[in-house]
Design a protein around this motif. Structure first.
Motif, PDB file in Angstrom:
ATOM      1  N   LEU A 335      39.966 -75.966 -44.277  1.00  0.00           N
ATOM      2  CA  LEU A 335      40.522 -77.291 -43.995  1.00  0.00           C
ATOM      3  C   LEU A 335      41.370 -77.702 -45.176  1.00  0.00           C
ATOM      4  CD1 LEU A 335      37.775 -77.236 -42.244  1.00  0.00           C
ATOM      5  CD2 LEU A 335      38.131 -79.691 -42.108  1.00  0.00           C
ATOM      6  N   ILE A 336      42.605 -78.113 -44.900  1.00  0.00           N
ATOM      7  CA  ILE A 336      43.532 -78.441 -45.983  1.00  0.00           C
ATOM      8  C   ILE A 336      44.360 -79.665 -45.621  1.00  0.00           C
ATOM      9  CG2 ILE A 336      43.737 -76.038 -46.720  1.00  0.00           C
ATOM     10  CD1 ILE A 336      46.440 -75.948 -45.255  1.00  0.00           C
ATOM     11  N   GLY A 337      45.027 -80.232 -46.629  1.00  0.00           N
ATOM     12  CA  GLY A 337      46.107 -81.190 -46.406  1.00  0.00           C
ATOM     13  C   GLY A 337      45.753 -82.431 -45.637  1.00  0.00           C
ATOM     14  N   GLY A 338      44.620 -83.037 -45.931  1.00  0.00           N
ATOM     15  CA  GLY A 338      44.298 -84.305 -45.301  1.00  0.00           C
ATOM     16  C   GLY A 338      43.567 -84.198 -43.985  1.00  0.00           C
ATOM     17  N   ALA A 339      42.974 -83.057 -43.703  1.00  0.00           N
ATOM     18  CA  ALA A 339      42.188 -82.914 -42.472  1.00  0.00           C
ATOM     19  C   ALA A 339      40.972 -83.831 -42.517  1.00  0.00           C
ATOM     20  CB  ALA A 339      41.742 -81.469 -42.305  1.00  0.00           C
ATOM     21  N   ARG A 340      40.592 -84.369 -41.364  1.00  0.00           N
ATOM     22  CA  ARG A 340      39.405 -85.224 -41.249  1.00  0.00           C
ATOM     23  C   ARG A 340      38.557 -84.709 -40.084  1.00  0.00           C
ATOM     24  NH1 ARG A 340      41.253 -91.386 -42.788  1.00  0.00           N
ATOM     25  NH2 ARG A 340      43.304 -90.871 -43.623  1.00  0.00           N
ATOM     26  N   VAL A 341      37.302 -84.420 -40.376  1.00  0.00           N
ATOM     27  CA  VAL A 341      36.357 -83.987 -39.347  1.00  0.00           C
ATOM     28  C   VAL A 341      35.442 -85.168 -39.044  1.00  0.00           C
ATOM     29  CG1 VAL A 341      34.551 -82.350 -38.743  1.00  0.00           C
ATOM     30  CG2 VAL A 341      36.451 -81.623 -40.204  1.00  0.00           C
ATOM     31  N   TRP A 342      35.413 -85.590 -37.803  1.00  0.00           N
ATOM     32  CA  TRP A 342      34.691 -86.802 -37.441  1.00  0.00           C
ATOM     33  C   TRP A 342      33.191 -86.541 -37.357  1.00  0.00           C
ATOM     34  CZ3 TRP A 342      37.136 -91.538 -37.113  1.00  0.00           C
ATOM     35  CH2 TRP A 342      38.513 -91.475 -37.337  1.00  0.00           C
ATOM     36  N   PRO A 343      32.385 -87.588 -37.501  1.00  0.00           N
ATOM     37  CA  PRO A 343      30.926 -87.418 -37.539  1.00  0.00           C
ATOM     38  C   PRO A 343      30.401 -86.629 -36.350  1.00  0.00           C
ATOM     39  CG  PRO A 343      31.509 -89.659 -38.163  1.00  0.00           C
ATOM     40  CD  PRO A 343      32.777 -89.004 -37.709  1.00  0.00           C
ATOM     41  N   GLY A 344      29.507 -85.686 -36.658  1.00  0.00           N
ATOM     42  CA  GLY A 344      28.848 -84.922 -35.612  1.00  0.00           C
ATOM     43  C   GLY A 344      29.648 -83.781 -35.018  1.00  0.00           C
ATOM     44  N   VAL A 345      30.931 -83.669 -35.386  1.00  0.00           N
ATOM     45  CA  VAL A 345      31.759 -82.590 -34.842  1.00  0.00           C
ATOM     46  C   VAL A 345      31.328 -81.262 -35.452  1.00  0.00           C
ATOM     47  CG1 VAL A 345      34.097 -81.611 -34.833  1.00  0.00           C
ATOM     48  CG2 VAL A 345      33.741 -84.031 -34.301  1.00  0.00           C
ATOM     49  N   VAL A 346      31.305 -80.210 -34.632  1.00  0.00           N
ATOM     50  CA  VAL A 346      30.969 -78.867 -35.101  1.00  0.00           C
ATOM     51  C   VAL A 346      32.208 -77.985 -34.960  1.00  0.00           C
ATOM     52  CG1 VAL A 346      29.505 -76.843 -34.782  1.00  0.00           C
ATOM     53  CG2 VAL A 346      28.564 -79.147 -34.419  1.00  0.00           C
ATOM     54  N   LEU A 347      32.718 -77.497 -36.084  1.00  0.00           N
ATOM     55  CA  LEU A 347      33.865 -76.598 -36.056  1.00  0.00           C
ATOM     56  C   LEU A 347      33.371 -75.155 -35.984  1.00  0.00           C
ATOM     57  CD1 LEU A 347      36.248 -78.180 -38.713  1.00  0.00           C
ATOM     58  CD2 LEU A 347      36.122 -78.614 -36.269  1.00  0.00           C
ATOM     59  N   PRO A 348      34.120 -74.283 -35.315  1.00  0.00           N
ATOM     60  CA  PRO A 348      33.668 -72.907 -35.122  1.00  0.00           C
ATOM     61  C   PRO A 348      33.750 -72.079 -36.393  1.00  0.00           C
ATOM     62  CG  PRO A 348      35.899 -73.162 -34.311  1.00  0.00           C
ATOM     63  CD  PRO A 348      35.427 -74.543 -34.680  1.00  0.00           C
ATOM     64  N   GLU A 349      33.176 -70.894 -36.303  1.00  0.00           N
ATOM     65  CA  GLU A 349      33.280 -69.957 -37.414  1.00  0.00           C
ATOM     66  C   GLU A 349      34.555 -69.125 -37.263  1.00  0.00           C
ATOM     67  OE1 GLU A 349      29.774 -67.674 -38.026  1.00  0.00           O
ATOM     68  OE2 GLU A 349      28.405 -69.359 -37.722  1.00  0.00           O
ATOM     69  N   ALA A 350      34.566 -67.970 -37.904  1.00  0.00           N
ATOM     70  CA  ALA A 350      35.625 -66.983 -37.754  1.00  0.00           C
ATOM     71  C   ALA A 350      36.945 -67.403 -38.373  1.00  0.00           C
ATOM     72  CB  ALA A 350      35.831 -66.630 -36.276  1.00  0.00           C
ATOM     73  N   GLY A 351      36.890 -68.176 -39.449  1.00  0.00           N
ATOM     74  CA  GLY A 351      38.071 -68.379 -40.263  1.00  0.00           C
ATOM     75  C   GLY A 351      39.159 -69.223 -39.642  1.00  0.00           C
ATOM     76  N   VAL A 352      38.839 -70.177 -38.784  1.00  0.00           N
ATOM     77  CA  VAL A 352      39.838 -71.062 -38.209  1.00  0.00           C
ATOM     78  C   VAL A 352      40.374 -71.998 -39.290  1.00  0.00           C
ATOM     79  CG1 VAL A 352      40.275 -72.838 -36.477  1.00  0.00           C
ATOM     80  CG2 VAL A 352      38.744 -70.935 -35.968  1.00  0.00           C
ATOM     81  N   ARG A 353      41.697 -72.253 -39.275  1.00  0.00           N
ATOM     82  CA  ARG A 353      42.309 -73.131 -40.267  1.00  0.00           C
ATOM     83  C   ARG A 353      42.716 -74.438 -39.623  1.00  0.00           C
ATOM     84  NH1 ARG A 353      47.743 -71.936 -43.932  1.00  0.00           N
ATOM     85  NH2 ARG A 353      46.996 -72.974 -45.801  1.00  0.00           N
TER      86      ARG A 353
END
Length: 358
Positions: A335-353
């Protein structure tokens, strides 16, 4: 510190902190953990340090959080009172809204989201020696185009309040700290929104009142954005910004109950919250970990905030981003450049940008 006679303080903490979302979904901006304590603690400690003991908090958004944490202020050596703003009243309206709680002839007023190193006694001395109706802390900035500017004459009297312009005539801006004579506050119209810069101050100038500038180049930062919040927390940890609530400046603060592996590297004014975990090989530079956050093996966190109970799995890279409470960032994600992950969100594995909201 003995009590400072004839002066008290008002701190305006009613804003919703929308630019800091998702962090402010669960707490008001002045209550976000900053260098190990709620940000407001740093300001209150500086107010107490100069000898002011009576402080009124003008609250609105999640008003109950302030009183639940600070109570009557006794733990900080203060006499705290609270006034809830039921509808938005703008800055001057919010100041007028607490007038019934005021006791002293001189009232120092602070915006509750500003981190400043100004000499508070110096501001009050300027006010008293100039016999001003209102004194404004004005800070010199490198690029005043982003702000309205406030010119002063040879005697330091404020002459105008100017909107943002590409060619500002001065590098002085309103720093969000004032001293009012109490009678001036009581004369602000009650029960409606009033802007301090568009109505109150220009009206005082027109009436011939004395508005005095206290001009300096002290540390000053508006903590309204995630990048500024991270910078402010790191500056407090490192001692760049002054606070009596950070007794020993250094590269990092690790709160009680946190677990940090011996091979992890903490630099740049990082804060690790209570109950947080930092695994082997992780690198944290200028990071802010709220309570219970978990950083996996080999993860890299730079200039970013991890919300309470969030999880960053092994090998993930987080730069200049915000992870909401209880969110999960999968292994090797970036995660770069001002990304915001909202509460409770689950991001996947495998190197997603990611470089935007998620």
């Amino acid at each position: 510190m003995s009590e400072l006679q004839g002066a008290e303080a008002v701190v305006l903490v009613g804003g919703k902190g929308t630019r800091l979302r998702p962090l402010t979904l669960s707490a008001p901006k002045p209550m976000l953990p900053t260098a190990g304590v709620p940000f407001l603690t740093h300001l209150l400690s500086r107010i107490r340090e100069v000898g002011i003991t009576h402080v009124v908090l003008g609250t609105s958004y999640k008003a109950e959080v302030f009183q639940e944490h600070f109570g009557d202020g006794a733990d900080l050596g203060l006499d705290l009172e609270y006034v809830v703003e039921e509808v938005p009243l703008d800055t001057a309206g919010a100041i007028r809204n607490v007038a019934h709680k005021l006791r002293e002839p001189d009232v120092m007023v602070f915006n509750g989201d500003i981190l400043s190193g100004v000499d508070l006694r110096g501001v009050l001395t300027t006010h008293r020696e100039s016999r001003a109706d209102v004194t404004l802390h004005l800070v010199k900035v490198d690029d005043p185009r982003r702000f309205g500017c406030v010119p002063t004459d040879a005697e330091g009297r404020v002459t105008a309040f100017l909107e943002k312009t590409e060619n500002p005539p001065t590098d002085q801006i309103n720093a969000g700290c004032y001293v009012f004579r109490r009678e001036v506050i009581e004369a602000i119209p009650a029960g409606r929104p009033v802007s301090v810069e568009r109505e109150t101050f220009p009206g005082l100038l027109e009436s011939g009142a004395r508005l005095q500038g206290h001009v300096d180049t002290s540390y000053w930062l508006d903590l309204g954005t995630p990048a500024a919040f991270v910078q402010g927390s790191a500056d407090l940890v490192r001692g760049v910004a002054p606070s009596a609530a950070v007794p020993t400046p250094g590269d990092a603060i690790v709160l009680p109950g946190a677990t940090v592996d011996a091979s992890a590297v903490l630099t740049g004014g990082t804060t690790v919250g209570a109950g947080a975990t930092v695994a082997a090989g992780a690198r944290l530079d200028g990071a802010v970990l709220f309570d219970g956050a978990v950083v996996g093996e080999g993860a890299v966190i730079e200039r970013s905030v991890l919300g309470a109970g969030s999880l960053v799995q092994a090998g993930a890279v987080i730069r200049d981003s915000v992870i909401g409470d209880s969110a999960v960032v999968g292994a090797r994600c970036e995660l770069i450049g001002g990304a915001r992950v909202w509460p409770g969100v689950v991001l996947p594995e495998a190197g997603v940008r990611f470089s935007a909201d998620a």
